[in-house]
Every structure is written in C-alpha cells, then in structure tokens.
Design a protein around this motif. Structure first.
Motif, PDB file in Angstrom:
ATOM      1  N   PRO A  85       0.825  -1.214   0.000  1.00  8.11           N
ATOM      2  CA  PRO A  85       0.000   0.000   0.000  1.00  8.11           C
ATOM      3  C   PRO A  85       0.856   1.259   0.000  1.00  8.11           C
ATOM      4  O   PRO A  85       2.061   1.204   0.249  1.00  8.11           O
ATOM      5  CB  PRO A  85      -0.795  -0.124   1.299  1.00  8.11           C
ATOM      6  N   GLU A  86       0.198   2.382  -0.244  1.00  5.92           N
ATOM      7  CA  GLU A  86       0.899   3.664  -0.150  1.00  5.92           C
ATOM      8  C   GLU A  86       1.330   3.856   1.299  1.00  5.92           C
ATOM      9  O   GLU A  86       0.588   3.526   2.230  1.00  5.92           O
ATOM     10  CB  GLU A  86      -0.005   4.805  -0.592  1.00  5.92           C
ATOM     11  N   LEU A  87       2.514   4.392   1.466  1.00  3.88           N
ATOM     12  CA  LEU A  87       3.141   4.467   2.782  1.00  3.88           C
ATOM     13  C   LEU A  87       2.363   5.335   3.779  1.00  3.88           C
ATOM     14  O   LEU A  87       2.018   4.871   4.867  1.00  3.88           O
ATOM     15  CB  LEU A  87       4.569   4.991   2.619  1.00  3.88           C
ATOM     16  N   GLU A  88       2.099   6.581   3.436  1.00  5.84           N
ATOM     17  CA  GLU A  88       1.505   7.510   4.408  1.00  5.84           C
ATOM     18  C   GLU A  88       0.097   7.133   4.851  1.00  5.84           C
ATOM     19  O   GLU A  88      -0.187   7.166   6.049  1.00  5.84           O
ATOM     20  CB  GLU A  88       1.567   8.947   3.888  1.00  5.84           C
ATOM     21  N   PRO A  89      -0.811   6.765   3.936  1.00  4.99           N
ATOM     22  CA  PRO A  89      -2.136   6.352   4.433  1.00  4.99           C
ATOM     23  C   PRO A  89      -2.054   5.117   5.336  1.00  4.99           C
ATOM     24  O   PRO A  89      -2.783   5.017   6.329  1.00  4.99           O
ATOM     25  CB  PRO A  89      -2.927   6.041   3.156  1.00  4.99           C
TER      26      PRO A  89
END
Length: 132
Positions: A85-89
């Motif tokens: 997944p995308e890191l920040e979310p």
C-alpha cells in the motif's frame, strides 16, 4: 475503409462483455493480493514487538520507519513491492491502532487457501472467461 471501420466497431462491441469480465477478474486479483500483503505487513510488525515491556515505544519506532519495514517484510515473505500500500495512508491507519499485539494472528491456513486461489481458482476463472 468505412466497411473495415464498421467491422472493427462491431468486433469491439461484441468484445465488451468479455472485457468487462476480464476487468472484474483483474480487479479481484488486485484486491486479493492487497489483502494478502496487508495481512503479512501487520503480521511482520506484530512479530517485531516485545512480549512484555516497551511495546508502545517499539510500535512507534516501527511505524516511524515503516518504509524500511516494508522492504524487510517484502524480503522476508517474498512479496512483490508493487503490491504494497501507499506508505503515508497505511502509516496513519497504523497510528490509530493502540496495540498491534492485540491484532489477530496471521492464519496460515487462510494464507494457504489464498495461495490456492491464486494458483488454481483464478487461472480456472480466466480460462472459463475466455469461452464465455
């Protein structure tokens, strides 16, 4: 030229249901791979926590260096980095969990079933979709 364009258009229209089925199968595969990776990430992070003291601090450090933990998890369980997944979310979602050690353990039987879906069921589904 106009006749050829007309035939091409009819062929495209005839293939629309086929393309929709393939698109849905591809979306199913993408979602299933995402679920598998999420489960392994949480499992990996959970295993890094100490059994007794210092869980909160260790969990915070793991979340702070989540990019490195993603790399280590991918390497450990041989997961494609493109499925992560995308890191920040994901980091934000993890920050909402008070204690990762309370998250349910990874069910190895479920992982085997999921691998069976990827190796047997989805190829069968794709084969059946070809002739639909």
């Amino acid at each position: 030229l106009l006749t050829q364009e007309k035939l091409d258009l009819f062929n495209d229209i005839a293939q629309l249901p086929q393309n929709a089925v393939m698109r849905r199968i591809n979306e199913l595969v993408k979602r299933a791979r995402s679920v598998k990776v999420h489960a392994y990430i949480v499992h990996y992070l959970r295993k890094q926590l100490p059994y007794t003291w210092g869980k909160r601090e260790k969990q915070r450090r793991l979340i702070d260096r989540l990019d490195r933990e993603f790399v280590m998890c991918a390497r450990r369980y041989e997961l494609p980095r493109g499925d992560f997944p995308e890191l920040e979310p994901f980091r934000q979602a993890l920050l909402e969990i008070k204690d990762l050690s309370e998250v349910q353990k990874l069910d190895k039987k479920m992982v085997k079933e999921m691998d069976k879906v990827f190796s047997v069921d989805i190829p069968n589904l794709l084969e059946a979709a070809k002739y639909h």
